[in-house]
Scaffold this motif. Structure first.
Motif, PDB file in Angstrom:
ATOM      1  N   MET A   1      -0.448   7.053-100.982  1.00 22.05           N
ATOM      2  CA  MET A   1      -0.403   6.113-102.096  1.00 22.05           C
ATOM      3  C   MET A   1      -1.312   4.931-101.777  1.00 22.05           C
ATOM      4  SD  MET A   1       1.602   7.856-103.926  1.00 22.05           S
ATOM      5  CE  MET A   1       1.854   6.750-105.282  1.00 22.05           C
ATOM      6  N   SER A   2      -1.699   4.188-102.798  1.00 23.01           N
ATOM      7  CA  SER A   2      -2.550   3.022-102.621  1.00 23.01           C
ATOM      8  C   SER A   2      -1.716   1.824-102.186  1.00 23.01           C
ATOM      9  CB  SER A   2      -3.260   2.691-103.938  1.00 23.01           C
ATOM     10  OG  SER A   2      -3.913   1.442-103.825  1.00 23.01           O
ATOM     11  N   ALA A   3      -2.152   1.144-101.136  1.00 22.41           N
ATOM     12  CA  ALA A   3      -1.465  -0.058-100.672  1.00 22.41           C
ATOM     13  C   ALA A   3      -1.714  -1.237-101.608  1.00 22.41           C
ATOM     14  CB  ALA A   3      -1.915  -0.411 -99.254  1.00 22.41           C
ATOM     15  N   ASP A   4      -2.708  -1.127-102.469  1.00 19.25           N
ATOM     16  CA  ASP A   4      -3.064  -2.224-103.369  1.00 19.25           C
ATOM     17  C   ASP A   4      -2.344  -2.178-104.705  1.00 19.25           C
ATOM     18  OD1 ASP A   4      -4.883  -3.167-101.457  1.00 19.25           O
ATOM     19  OD2 ASP A   4      -6.454  -1.834-102.229  1.00 19.25           O
ATOM     20  N   LYS A   5      -1.729  -1.071-105.033  1.00 20.65           N
ATOM     21  CA  LYS A   5      -1.077  -0.931-106.333  1.00 20.65           C
ATOM     22  C   LYS A   5       0.267  -1.645-106.343  1.00 20.65           C
ATOM     23  CE  LYS A   5       0.086   2.436-109.869  1.00 20.65           C
ATOM     24  NZ  LYS A   5       0.002   3.828-110.297  1.00 20.65           N
ATOM     25  N   GLU A   6       0.556  -2.332-107.451  1.00 23.94           N
ATOM     26  CA  GLU A   6       1.840  -3.006-107.610  1.00 23.94           C
ATOM     27  C   GLU A   6       2.652  -2.282-108.674  1.00 23.94           C
ATOM     28  OE1 GLU A   6       1.420  -7.188-108.294  1.00 23.94           O
ATOM     29  OE2 GLU A   6       0.155  -7.460-106.536  1.00 23.94           O
ATOM     30  N   TYR A   7       3.959  -2.202-108.447  1.00 26.26           N
ATOM     31  CA  TYR A   7       4.861  -1.501-109.345  1.00 26.26           C
ATOM     32  C   TYR A   7       5.848  -2.493-109.946  1.00 26.26           C
ATOM     33  CZ  TYR A   7       3.051   2.698-107.118  1.00 26.26           C
ATOM     34  OH  TYR A   7       2.231   3.678-106.654  1.00 26.26           O
ATOM     35  N   ASN A   8       6.213  -2.264-111.203  1.00 29.83           N
ATOM     36  CA  ASN A   8       7.159  -3.134-111.884  1.00 29.83           C
ATOM     37  C   ASN A   8       8.603  -2.691-111.712  1.00 29.83           C
ATOM     38  OD1 ASN A   8       5.196  -4.912-112.964  1.00 29.83           O
ATOM     39  ND2 ASN A   8       4.697  -3.365-114.495  1.00 29.83           N
ATOM     40  N   SER A   9       8.807  -1.447-111.285  1.00 27.51           N
ATOM     41  CA  SER A   9      10.174  -0.945-111.115  1.00 27.51           C
ATOM     42  C   SER A   9      10.190   0.178-110.088  1.00 27.51           C
ATOM     43  CB  SER A   9      10.719  -0.422-112.443  1.00 27.51           C
ATOM     44  OG  SER A   9      10.057   0.785-112.800  1.00 27.51           O
ATOM     45  N   LEU A  10      11.384   0.458-109.576  1.00 26.24           N
ATOM     46  CA  LEU A  10      11.535   1.595-108.669  1.00 26.24           C
ATOM     47  C   LEU A  10      11.193   2.891-109.383  1.00 26.24           C
ATOM     48  CD1 LEU A  10      14.735   1.145-106.448  1.00 26.24           C
ATOM     49  CD2 LEU A  10      12.388   1.532-105.711  1.00 26.24           C
ATOM     50  N   GLN A  11      11.546   2.990-110.658  1.00 25.56           N
ATOM     51  CA  GLN A  11      11.246   4.201-111.412  1.00 25.56           C
ATOM     52  C   GLN A  11       9.745   4.460-111.461  1.00 25.56           C
ATOM     53  OE1 GLN A  11      13.562   6.533-112.531  1.00 25.56           O
ATOM     54  NE2 GLN A  11      11.665   7.704-112.622  1.00 25.56           N
ATOM     55  N   ASP A  12       8.941   3.391-111.567  1.00 27.77           N
ATOM     56  CA  ASP A  12       7.486   3.548-111.550  1.00 27.77           C
ATOM     57  C   ASP A  12       7.020   4.103-110.199  1.00 27.77           C
ATOM     58  OD1 ASP A  12       7.343   2.547-114.135  1.00 27.77           O
ATOM     59  OD2 ASP A  12       6.731   0.532-113.507  1.00 27.77           O
ATOM     60  N   VAL A  13       7.646   3.637-109.119  1.00 30.68           N
ATOM     61  CA  VAL A  13       7.330   4.146-107.779  1.00 30.68           C
ATOM     62  C   VAL A  13       7.680   5.635-107.705  1.00 30.68           C
ATOM     63  CG1 VAL A  13       7.875   3.991-105.308  1.00 30.68           C
ATOM     64  CG2 VAL A  13       7.694   1.904-106.687  1.00 30.68           C
ATOM     65  N   PHE A  14       8.884   5.978-108.168  1.00 31.94           N
ATOM     66  CA  PHE A  14       9.332   7.374-108.136  1.00 31.94           C
ATOM     67  C   PHE A  14       8.379   8.270-108.921  1.00 31.94           C
ATOM     68  CE2 PHE A  14      14.018   5.788-107.991  1.00 31.94           C
ATOM     69  CZ  PHE A  14      13.827   5.297-106.710  1.00 31.94           C
ATOM     70  N   ASP A  15       8.009   7.809-110.126  1.00 33.90           N
ATOM     71  CA  ASP A  15       7.116   8.603-110.977  1.00 33.90           C
ATOM     72  C   ASP A  15       5.772   8.853-110.300  1.00 33.90           C
ATOM     73  OD1 ASP A  15       9.107   8.627-112.913  1.00 33.90           O
ATOM     74  OD2 ASP A  15       8.169   7.072-114.145  1.00 33.90           O
ATOM     75  N   ASP A  16       5.270   7.837-109.582  1.00 32.67           N
ATOM     76  CA  ASP A  16       3.980   7.964-108.908  1.00 32.67           C
ATOM     77  C   ASP A  16       4.056   8.894-107.692  1.00 32.67           C
ATOM     78  OD1 ASP A  16       1.327   7.297-109.230  1.00 32.67           O
ATOM     79  OD2 ASP A  16       1.467   5.399-108.141  1.00 32.67           O
ATOM     80  N   LEU A  17       5.216   8.934-107.044  1.00 35.86           N
ATOM     81  CA  LEU A  17       5.373   9.763-105.846  1.00 35.86           C
ATOM     82  C   LEU A  17       5.666  11.233-106.153  1.00 35.86           C
ATOM     83  CD1 LEU A  17       7.358   7.338-103.533  1.00 35.86           C
ATOM     84  CD2 LEU A  17       5.134   8.359-103.030  1.00 35.86           C
ATOM     85  N   GLU A  18       6.230  11.510-107.323  1.00 38.91           N
ATOM     86  CA  GLU A  18       6.565  12.897-107.640  1.00 38.91           C
ATOM     87  C   GLU A  18       5.323  13.773-107.617  1.00 38.91           C
ATOM     88  OE1 GLU A  18       8.830  13.154-111.250  1.00 38.91           O
ATOM     89  OE2 GLU A  18      10.623  12.401-110.262  1.00 38.91           O
ATOM     90  N   ARG A  19       5.516  14.977-107.061  1.00 34.62           N
ATOM     91  CA  ARG A  19       4.469  15.996-106.909  1.00 34.62           C
ATOM     92  C   ARG A  19       3.444  15.681-105.817  1.00 34.62           C
ATOM     93  NH1 ARG A  19       3.349  19.662-111.871  1.00 34.62           N
ATOM     94  NH2 ARG A  19       5.355  19.596-112.882  1.00 34.62           N
ATOM     95  N   LYS A  20       3.685  14.661-105.047  1.00 40.65           N
ATOM     96  CA  LYS A  20       2.776  14.348-103.946  1.00 40.65           C
ATOM     97  C   LYS A  20       3.133  15.225-102.747  1.00 40.65           C
ATOM     98  CE  LYS A  20       0.406  10.907-105.763  1.00 40.65           C
ATOM     99  NZ  LYS A  20       0.561  11.095-107.182  1.00 40.65           N
TER     100      LYS A  20
END
Length: 166
Positions: free
Chosen positions: A85-104
């Motif tokens: 994942m990118s260390a520079d990306k900011e997330y507004n919620s845990l759900q956004d983090v989860f969505d980005d991590l799925e299928r990785k």
């Protein structure tokens, strides 16, 4: 039809201790019936890689600390690092983090261990090490509930108090 036994390809009731190429199937914030909050991470052993245990599920929990009411941020950072994942990306919620991590894809090392809780002994498959995948081009075919394959995730799995080792 010709059949020949292959004793290297057997089911022994679960994954053996070892290292597996996996994909994050789902991450969901949930709680036990007694109220212990945690992030339930479901990993699936990749079926596009020649390895034992294809399609087996590995369950990992990130527990919210009772003292602080917060999750162990270093555990999320570890998963994020090895999922590239990118260390520079900011997330507004845990759900956004989860969505980005799925299928990785990741590589994990697991170990079967016993633990005791309330006088009962439990057998658990624990993730002991997270690492970068050696095969980032994922061609894993996900299974539907009826057994057909596609690339859509199943619903999260409910974990009851009886499934927990503590």
């Amino acid at each position: 039809m010709v059949f020949k036994f292959d004793f290297e390809d057997t089911f022994e009731g679960g994954l053996a201790d070892g290292t597996y190429e996996v994909v994050i199937q789902s991450m969901v914030e949930t709680a036990t019936p007694s109220g212990a909050e945690h992030i339930a991470v479901t990993l699936v052993v990749r079926n596009d890689v020649e390895q034992k245990g294809k399609n087996a599920l590995i369950f990992h929990n990130i527990w919210k600390a009772k003292a602080t009411g917060k999750y162990n941020k270093s555990m999320l950072n570890t998963i994020g690092k090895f999922a590239r994942m990118s260390a520079d990306k900011e997330y507004n919620s845990l759900q956004d983090v989860f969505d980005d991590l799925e299928r990785k894809p990741l590589k994990v090392t697991v170990k079967n261990e016993s633990s005791e809780y309330n006088g009962k002994t439990y057998e658990n498959l624990n993730v002991k090490r997270w690492n970068f995948t050696a095969l980032p081009n994922v061609q894993h075919a996900f299974k539907e509930k009826n057994g057909a394959k596609n690339n859509v995730f199943e619903a999260p799995i409910d974990i009851t108090e009886d499934n927990l080792p503590f």
